[in-house]
Design an enzyme around this catalytic site. Structure first.
Site, short mmCIF file in Angstrom:
data_model
loop_
_atom_site.label_atom_id
_atom_site.label_comp_id
_atom_site.label_asym_id
_atom_site.label_seq_id
_atom_site.Cartn_x
_atom_site.Cartn_y
_atom_site.Cartn_z
N GLY A 99 0.83 -1.20 0.00
CA GLY A 99 0.00 0.00 0.00
C GLY A 99 0.86 1.24 0.00
O GLY A 99 2.05 1.18 0.30
N VAL A 103 3.96 1.19 2.27
CA VAL A 103 3.91 0.10 3.24
C VAL A 103 4.32 -1.21 2.57
O VAL A 103 3.85 -1.53 1.48
CB VAL A 103 2.49 -0.04 3.84
CG1 VAL A 103 2.49 -1.08 4.94
CG2 VAL A 103 1.99 1.29 4.35
N ASP A 144 -8.21 11.51 10.73
CA ASP A 144 -8.20 10.99 9.36
C ASP A 144 -8.79 9.59 9.33
O ASP A 144 -8.25 8.69 8.69
CB ASP A 144 -6.79 11.01 8.78
CG ASP A 144 -6.78 10.89 7.25
OD1 ASP A 144 -7.85 11.12 6.65
OD2 ASP A 144 -5.74 10.55 6.69
N GLY A 164 0.39 5.76 0.68
CA GLY A 164 -0.54 6.82 1.02
C GLY A 164 0.18 8.14 1.13
O GLY A 164 1.32 8.28 0.66
#
Ligand code: NAG
Ligand code: NAG
Ligand code: NAG
Ligand code: NAG
Ligand code: NAG
Length: 710
Positions: A502, A509, A621, A504
């Site tokens: 992942g 990650v 968030d 962001g």
């Protein structure tokens, strides 16, 4: 029937009416000069779909002549004597008068005429017939139509009826709402077609426009893209000829009965009879949201319902009265930044995409012109403020030409909206157009600037290194176990892209396996912005290391004597929640029970952050991508990089203003997005959005406002 009998009888009336279709099988659909109906006698259309007779409102204190659906007697589609009720069922009689009109007589008062069809036709009516489409038609001896109820609508519009205008006779087919549920006389709202310019339907309240559908674009009304979603049930008809401008629809064969009602709150409701449940389901209603309220954003304003502040100005325009706008009153609208000079080479067009076209009253329409021709015409007429295609059939940019000559009113963004080309001075267009030559210069300048920056950066880094080292030492003294870079490098196969799971706003990650076989998630933070990044890094490490809860992702350690900033978390084999709920296939594996457990898990984790941990804080968030699922599908909240530690502010305060807005679009509460007001409510709002997403499987985003939808 005496008073007490009537009281007993009335509650049963609707039941009786329901069964009436069977009872009155021998009833006629026609009324001739010799006949009369009154009391319980009614006309029934040949197929039994509609009935005409006297019906009560207000507990039987008032009686009216009307037409209703046999399946649902309360669904009255037409009322004759709207303003002059009878006081009892037995006091009314309907006949064809000697003059050839259909009349309702008040038998209790010397047969005075309460209502008359007042047909202006030359020939008198010889027969009245109720048809299966709900139309009551008077015909003369020779068979000519003398009068029909479809041309005198009340508050309802059904299949095969029209709203609009007969341009030869000047007749207007418009709706007016009932005053209230107990009073069918004309209320405050009216619904009619504006035929000046590109025809569109308007709702009016006491002379003030409250809603417009937008012009017909060949397929649907520009402001109601949903119409295409029920084309399988209805066939829409729009007529724009020299004789008639009208809109109507027809139920497709086999579709259940439907009706469109202008209700007492001024809302158009399209309803369809659900045979299974015996109720009317609302398919659509309008106005739908605040952006549908006429003129909300004023002239040259544009409304976007998913924005925290719905009104803004069209590009090239600025708020006319900023003080009023700040008070959320945008009705003053917007003014041009640069006045038009009106020459072919001084003006251009800005394309406003995906909108409901502005009010077309006074616009000019030429269905034969092409869109390019339309642009040329608009440019050559100094009064033209915008243009658009009048017909979007056949895809592409559309054909035909609507030109506006006045301030653009009531424009809004809608799903599947059209393109509107707004005339601007070229100088206001400049920053939206990419010009090749300046682009080259810009590249060269940027190149030099970057080079200079790089040299500066190298020098600065030397100085900075020593400072960073002290900050890292702070972290070292914290509660976070540390790993060596080599260990982490080995665990992730040298940060192999293959192991990436992942990425962001804060980093990438990777999945990794520690020497002891434990699976971990390794988060490598972006390092471009070293100072900002470092602050966030320290923040996250400090916070998460202190927090332990079943519904929070656990930080196992970090790597700080590295050139990189790296965090090591427990590995969540089922990845993030968004990979489930927004994927039709994976979503199907989530039972309602599992979804409930996930929701409760998130709520528990949040409660812990807000109240129960030693360091109460706001996540800021919370979103589907930040909720991870372990192998047992237990929800764990992650990503505290931007969380705000609240213990430092003190218990008495529960909100504060932040200088930097962080968070993710669609999950931000309006007060936070607008004013930067931080409170626990920010997370609660995000949780609400998340909840809707989990239940519906749809993402709250600019092109689809889940909240308004819900
Ligand atoms: C109609 O009758 C019911 C029951 O008798 C009563 O509660 C209600 O207030 C009445 N409504 C009107 C409009 O009179
Ligand atoms: C009202 O009209 C009906 C039918 O035409 C008639 O039988 C009745 O006598 C009339 N009543 C009065 C009061 O004129
Ligand atoms: C019919 O005409 C009469 C007399 O002109 C008028 O008073 C009445 O309101 C009209 N009725 C309708 C339904 O238009
Ligand atoms: C009118 O329709 C809207 C939308 O369906 C509904 O919310 C409202 O309650 C209705 N008003 C009345 C008086 O029925
Ligand atoms: C523009 O508008 C003005 C004032 O309304 C009018 O006098 C003029 O004829 C219009 N010009 C054109 C080209 O339509």
């Amino acid at each position: 029937m005496n008073q007490s009998h009537r009281r007993l009888f009335l509650p049963l009336l609707s039941v009786l009416l329901l069964t009436a279709s069977a009872v009155v099988a021998d009833s006629s659909s026609t009324l001739t000069r010799q006949g009369a109906i009154g009391g319980e006698r009614r006309l029934v259309s040949p197929g039994g779909v509609f009935q005409l007779g006297l019906f009560p409102v207000a507990n039987g204190t008032k009686w009216f002549l009307g037409i209703w659906f046999t399946v649902s007697p309360p669904a009255v589609v037409w009322v004759a004597n709207r303003d002059r009720p009878l006081d009892a069922l037995s006091s009314g009689m309907v006949t064809l008068s000697g003059g050839g009109d259909l009349v309702l007589l008040y038998t209790a008062r010397d047969n005075v005429t309460v209502w008359s069809s007042n047909s202006s036709a030359a020939a008198p009516a010889a027969v009245a017939q109720l048809h299966d489409n709900g139309n009551l038609v008077l015909t003369s001896e020779a068979g000519a139509v003398v009068w029909q109820s479809f041309e005198h609508p009340t508050n309802t519009f059904i299949s095969e009826m029209r709203t609009g205008r007969d341009l030869r006779t000047g007749a207007v087919w418009s709706l007016s709402s009932w005053r209230d549920a107990d009073d069918p006389s004309a209320g405050d709202f009216r619904y009619d077609m504006d035929t000046s310019g590109s025809p569109e339907l308007h709702i009016w309240r006491e002379g003030r426009k409250t809603y417009r559908t937008g012009p017909w674009n060949g397929v649907r009304f520009s402001g109601i893209p949903e119409m295409t979603t029920f084309e399988d049930m209805f066939e829409f008809r729009f007529t724009d000829t020299a004789d008639e401008v009208s809109y109507g629809y027809r139920d497709r064969v086999g579709s259940p009965p439907s009706r469109v009602v202008l209700n007492e709150s001024g809302v158009m409701q399209r309803m369809v009879w659900d045979r299974a449940t015996g109720a009317w389901n609302t398919f659509w209603s309008g106005p739908r949201d605040q952006c549908d309220s006429y003129g909300l954003c004023g002239a040259f304003g544009v409304c976007n319902v998913v924005d925290a502040i719905v009104c803004s100005c069209v590009h090239g325009f600025q708020q006319r009265a900023p003080a009023e706008w700040r008070m959320r009153d945008a009705s003053g609208g917007c003014a041009r930044r640069t006045p038009l000079r009106c020459g072919d080479d001084s003006d251009g067009f800005y394309a406003l995409r995906g909108v409901k076209l502005p009010e077309t009253h006074g616009s000019s329409v030429d269905a034969g012109a092409s869109l390019e021709e339309c642009g040329r015409r608009c440019l050559s007429n100094c009064n033209c403020t915008a243009y658009a295609a009048s017909d979007i059939r056949g895809g592409g940019a559309g054909t035909g030409c609507i030109q506006w000559f006045v301030d653009l009113m009531d424009t809004r963004f809608v799903d599947g909206g059209q393109d509107l080309f707004v005339r601007l001075a070229l100088s206001d267009l400049e920053n939206t157009k990419t010009k090749k030559f300046p682009a080259v210069i810009a590249t060269v300048i940027t190149g030099f600037a970057l080079l200079a920056l790089l040299i500066g950066f190298l020098i600065w880094r030397r100085i900075r290194r020593s400072k960073e080292a002290t900050m890292f030492d702070d972290i070292l003294r914290g509660e976070c176990p540390t790993y060596h870079l080599e260990v982490i490098r080995a665990a992730t196969g040298g940060f192999c892209p293959k192991n990436e799971i992942g990425r962001g706003g804060f980093g990438i990650v990777y999945k990794g396996e520690m020497p002891d076989g434990q699976e971990v998630a390794v988060k490598k933070l972006w390092t471009e912005n070293r100072v900002q990044g470092l602050k966030e890094f320290k923040n996250e490490v400090d916070l998460i290391a202190k927090l332990q809860h079943r519904n929070l992702v656990r930080l196992l350690g970090c790597c700080i004597h590295c050139s990189e900033r790296i965090l090591v978390y427990e590995y969540m084999s089922n990845k993030s929640l968004d990979t489930f709920i927004f994927d039709p296939r994976r979503r199907a594996t989530l039972s309602w029970k599992k979804r409930m457990d996930i929701i409760l898990g998130i709520a528990r984790g949040l409660l812990y952050l807000h109240q129960d941990s030693r360091h109460t804080m706001i996540h800021r968030d919370l979103k589907a991508a930040n909720v991870l699922l372990d192998e047992d599908m237990v929800a764990k909240i992650s990503d505290f990089g931007i969380a705000k530690l609240f213990s430092s502010i003190g218990d008495s305060q529960d909100s504060t203003v932040t200088e930097r807005i962080v968070g993710t679009y669609g999950y931000m509460s309006p007060e936070y997005a607008m004013d930067g007001l931080v409170s626990f409510m920010q997370d609660v709002y995000s949780l609400g959005v998340l909840l809707l997403e989990i239940v519906s499987g749809r993402r709250n985003q600019r092109s689809f406002n889940l909240i308004a939808h819900a």
